[in-house]
Write a protein that holds these residues in place. Structure first.
Motif, short mmCIF file in Angstrom:
data_model
loop_
_atom_site.label_atom_id
_atom_site.label_comp_id
_atom_site.label_asym_id
_atom_site.label_seq_id
_atom_site.Cartn_x
_atom_site.Cartn_y
_atom_site.Cartn_z
N VAL A 165 -1.31 13.90 -1.69
CA VAL A 165 -1.35 14.31 -3.09
C VAL A 165 -0.31 13.50 -3.86
O VAL A 165 0.88 13.55 -3.56
CB VAL A 165 -1.08 15.82 -3.24
N VAL A 166 -0.76 12.75 -4.85
CA VAL A 166 0.12 11.90 -5.63
C VAL A 166 0.17 12.41 -7.07
O VAL A 166 -0.74 13.10 -7.52
CB VAL A 166 -0.35 10.42 -5.60
N GLY A 167 1.23 12.04 -7.76
CA GLY A 167 1.37 12.48 -9.16
C GLY A 167 2.23 11.53 -9.93
O GLY A 167 1.76 10.62 -10.60
N HIS A 168 3.56 11.69 -9.82
CA HIS A 168 4.49 10.83 -10.56
C HIS A 168 4.35 9.38 -10.09
O HIS A 168 4.40 9.09 -8.90
CB HIS A 168 5.92 11.32 -10.34
N LYS A 169 4.14 8.47 -11.05
CA LYS A 169 3.93 7.05 -10.75
C LYS A 169 2.92 6.87 -9.61
O LYS A 169 3.17 6.18 -8.62
CB LYS A 169 5.26 6.37 -10.42
N ALA A 170 1.78 7.50 -9.82
CA ALA A 170 0.75 7.56 -8.77
C ALA A 170 0.30 6.17 -8.34
O ALA A 170 -0.01 5.96 -7.16
CB ALA A 170 -0.44 8.37 -9.27
N ASP A 171 0.24 5.21 -9.27
CA ASP A 171 -0.23 3.88 -8.90
C ASP A 171 0.69 3.22 -7.87
O ASP A 171 0.21 2.56 -6.94
CB ASP A 171 -0.33 2.99 -10.15
N GLN A 172 1.99 3.40 -8.04
CA GLN A 172 2.92 2.84 -7.07
C GLN A 172 2.76 3.49 -5.70
O GLN A 172 2.80 2.81 -4.68
CB GLN A 172 4.37 3.02 -7.56
N VAL A 173 2.60 4.80 -5.70
CA VAL A 173 2.45 5.51 -4.43
C VAL A 173 1.14 5.12 -3.75
O VAL A 173 1.09 4.90 -2.54
CB VAL A 173 2.54 7.03 -4.65
N ARG A 174 0.07 5.00 -4.54
CA ARG A 174 -1.22 4.58 -3.97
C ARG A 174 -1.11 3.19 -3.35
O ARG A 174 -1.65 2.94 -2.26
CB ARG A 174 -2.31 4.57 -5.05
N ALA A 175 -0.45 2.28 -4.06
CA ALA A 175 -0.32 0.91 -3.56
C ALA A 175 0.44 0.89 -2.23
O ALA A 175 0.06 0.19 -1.29
CB ALA A 175 0.38 0.03 -4.59
N HIS A 176 1.51 1.67 -2.17
CA HIS A 176 2.28 1.74 -0.92
C HIS A 176 1.46 2.37 0.19
O HIS A 176 1.48 1.92 1.34
CB HIS A 176 3.55 2.54 -1.16
N LEU A 177 0.71 3.40 -0.15
CA LEU A 177 -0.12 4.09 0.83
C LEU A 177 -1.16 3.14 1.41
O LEU A 177 -1.45 3.18 2.62
CB LEU A 177 -0.79 5.29 0.17
N SER A 178 -1.72 2.28 0.59
CA SER A 178 -2.74 1.34 1.08
C SER A 178 -2.14 0.35 2.07
O SER A 178 -2.86 -0.19 2.93
CB SER A 178 -3.36 0.58 -0.10
N GLU A 179 -0.84 0.12 1.98
CA GLU A 179 -0.17 -0.80 2.91
C GLU A 179 0.17 -0.13 4.23
O GLU A 179 -0.01 -0.73 5.29
CB GLU A 179 1.12 -1.33 2.28
N ILE A 180 0.67 1.09 4.18
CA ILE A 180 1.18 1.72 5.40
C ILE A 180 0.19 2.63 6.09
O ILE A 180 0.30 2.89 7.30
CB ILE A 180 2.48 2.50 5.11
N SER A 181 -0.80 3.15 5.34
CA SER A 181 -1.76 4.08 5.93
C SER A 181 -3.09 3.98 5.17
O SER A 181 -3.47 4.89 4.42
CB SER A 181 -1.22 5.52 5.87
N PRO A 182 -3.78 2.85 5.32
CA PRO A 182 -4.99 2.64 4.53
C PRO A 182 -6.09 3.65 4.77
O PRO A 182 -6.99 3.81 3.93
CB PRO A 182 -5.44 1.23 4.95
N GLY A 183 -6.03 4.39 5.86
CA GLY A 183 -7.05 5.40 6.13
C GLY A 183 -6.83 6.70 5.40
O GLY A 183 -7.72 7.56 5.36
N ALA A 184 -5.64 6.87 4.81
CA ALA A 184 -5.34 8.10 4.09
C ALA A 184 -5.99 8.10 2.71
O ALA A 184 -6.17 7.04 2.10
CB ALA A 184 -3.83 8.28 3.95
N THR A 185 -6.31 9.28 2.22
CA THR A 185 -6.97 9.43 0.91
C THR A 185 -5.99 9.97 -0.12
O THR A 185 -5.48 11.08 0.03
CB THR A 185 -8.16 10.40 1.01
N PRO A 186 -5.69 9.21 -1.18
CA PRO A 186 -4.83 9.74 -2.24
C PRO A 186 -5.61 10.63 -3.19
O PRO A 186 -6.74 10.31 -3.56
CB PRO A 186 -4.32 8.48 -2.94
N VAL A 187 -5.03 11.75 -3.57
CA VAL A 187 -5.64 12.68 -4.52
C VAL A 187 -4.63 12.95 -5.62
O VAL A 187 -3.48 13.28 -5.34
CB VAL A 187 -6.06 13.99 -3.82
N LEU A 188 -5.05 12.81 -6.87
CA LEU A 188 -4.14 12.93 -8.00
C LEU A 188 -3.93 14.38 -8.43
O LEU A 188 -4.88 15.11 -8.68
CB LEU A 188 -4.68 12.12 -9.18
N GLN A 189 -2.67 14.78 -8.53
CA GLN A 189 -2.28 16.03 -9.17
C GLN A 189 -1.64 15.65 -10.51
O GLN A 189 -0.45 15.38 -10.60
CB GLN A 189 -1.28 16.81 -8.31
N ALA A 190 -2.45 15.60 -11.55
CA ALA A 190 -1.99 15.09 -12.85
C ALA A 190 -0.89 15.96 -13.43
O ALA A 190 0.09 15.46 -14.01
CB ALA A 190 -3.17 15.00 -13.81
#
Length: 477
Positions: A55-80
């Motif tokens: 679950v991502v929220g604050h600066k979600a784009d940065q967290v998503r980008a990092h997640l794609s590098e370290i755990s590409p199989g994980a699914t990011p979900v936005l908590q706006a």
């Protein structure tokens, strides 16, 4: 044979982390080779889940980008809008309606959590056929943390946040670690009953435990063996404390495996580093990234290695290395700088105040001191004298220099690339070589020396130099 239960991991990483006072999201702050989020995802692997949601929220784009590098199989979900942990988990489950079985919920700011603790927590939950299980810890100072409230029989009754706790409950030292396991069906139903009737006006995930207990479902507590595993991080002071605790854990592990760490308090080793038994790490050293150190190698003191391979029996003293390969029994330092692409063969030497980049030294080759070697191949047993510069860059292009086997380059020389010094060739000291020197030849590029007699007496009269020259002249008569 019973079928393994379906498992889902939900990692809560939406918070801003205001107290970090940083432009970097809290979950992306580094800690000995991984980010806070990276450490938690690593521990979560022990759950052997079929899906992981972050679950991502604050600066979600940065967290998503990092997640794609370290755990590409994980699914990011936005908590706006961050409306609480219960709200975050509800959003996560809404994104994966197919999830059944066991749901593991982890906060992304508990980087000391061990994989074996996650495995034990999940196993205890499933073996007890519970509706929910919380990871707890006994701590000497529970200030600021949610408390575990048990009933008369010792079972979990509810979890109370400190803001909502009475003085009696605040005295409880058993705290909620923010790490939970739930039955998916019961969790979905309980999330729909959460209210915001609390001091924060948020949906607390912890209220699910009270709802399940009231509904007659089994809820349990799993006590962590080491309370340090449950420590969170809210500011840089707490991050520094976690860094020290993890350093001690990492160093203790290597010491028990047979690595000699001379001063663990000043030695920092990333969790991604590998060391072999009988390697030695001396004081004030940092081993970072994918660095590996083989048996009988000695690193330090005062050395930093980043993504560097140190092979068996090599010695690296007071040096800084990034992306280099240091061969068996090679020696580096003191005060050397090995940049990416440096490769040292067996018993090669890079001595004091030498910088190398994209340079390969063959077996027994030596660059003993005060030199720059860039974009070069130096053959076995070749020797590069002090103060030699490999002039590899003309302002536009970088070119390569080759020094052949057993060649000898005299001190204070400049090799102007592209150029080749043949096997067994010599370069006279003080030469600026821009043409190839054939094998076995001597390359000399310097003006003939000219002495001007009496220059000091005429141009520097009255100086100590003139006085010394006059004395020498008198002694010679």
């Amino acid at each position: 044979m019973s079928q393994a239960p379906s498992r889902t991991v939900v990692v809560l990483a939406a918070g801003e982390g205001k107290r970090m006072r940083s432009a970097t999201p809290k979950m992306l702050h580094p800690l000995l080779g991984r980010t806070l989020l990276g450490h938690v995802l690593h521990a979560a692997e022990a759950a052997q889940a079929s899906r992981t949601v972050v679950v991502v929220g604050h600066k979600a784009d940065q967290v998503r980008a990092h997640l794609s590098e370290i755990s590409p199989g994980a699914t990011p979900v936005l908590q706006a809008q961050q409306n609480g942990t219960g709200h975050a988990v509800r959003i996560a489950l809404d994104a994966i309606p197919e999830a059944v079985g066991t749901v593991v919920v982890l906060n992304a700011d508990v980087p000391l959590l061990r994989p074996e603790t996650v495995e034990a927590l999940v196993s205890a939950h499933e073996a007890g056929e519970r509706g929910a299980t919380v990871l707890a810890a006994e701590v000497p100072d529970p200030t600021g943390l949610g408390r575990i409230v048990r009933d008369a029989a010792g079972n979990l009754e509810r979890i109370v946040e400190e803001r909502d706790a009475s003085a009696e409950i605040r005295a409880v030292r058993e705290i909620n670690a923010g790490i939970y396991v739930f039955d998916a069906v019961l969790l979905r139903a309980a999330l729909g009953k959460l209210t915001t009737d609390n001091d924060q006006g948020e949906e607390y995930l912890t209220d699910v435990f009270g709802l399940l207990a009231t509904g007659g479902h089994a809820v349990g507590v799993h006590l962590a063996g080491d309370a340090h595993e449950t420590l969170g991080c809210n500011d840089r002071a707490e991050l520094a404390r976690l860094r020290s605790l993890l350093r001690d854990r990492v160093n203790t592990g290597w010491l028990k495996s047979g690595v000699a760490i001379m001063d663990p308090a000043t030695t920092w080793i990333d969790v991604t580093v590998t060391l072999e038994p009988d390697s030695v790490v001396d004081q004030n050293s940092q081993l970072l990234g994918t660095t590996s150190v083989a048996a009988r190698a000695v690193v330090g003191p005062d050395t930093t290695l980043v993504d560097t391979v140190v092979e068996e029996g090599a010695t690296v003293l007071r040096a800084h290395s990034i992306g280099a390969e240091i061969g068996p029994e090679a020696t580096v330092g003191p005060y050397s700088y090995l940049r990416p692409g440096t490769r040292l063969g067996r018993k090669a030497k890079v001595g004091g105040f030498v910088e190398t980049k994209n340079a390969e030294l063959g077996a027994g080759a030596k660059v003993p001191h005060l030199s720059y070697v860039g974009d070069a191949t130096i053959g076995p047993k070749a020797n590069v004298g002090a103060g030699t510069i490999f002039a590899n860059y003309d302002g536009v292009n970088k070119s390569h220099t080759t020094v052949g086997e057993a060649a000898f380059v005299g001190s204070d020389s400049v090799l102007i690339a592209p150029v080749e010094i043949g096997p067994g060739a010599y370069v006279a000291a003080g030469s600026a070589v821009s043409r190839d020197v054939p094998a076995g030849s001597l390359g000399v590029v310097r003006a003939q020396q000219r002495n001007v007699d009496g220059w000091v007496a005429r141009k520097r009269p009255g100086t100590v130099s003139a006085e010394a020259a006059e004395k020498a002249a008198g002694a010679a008569e």
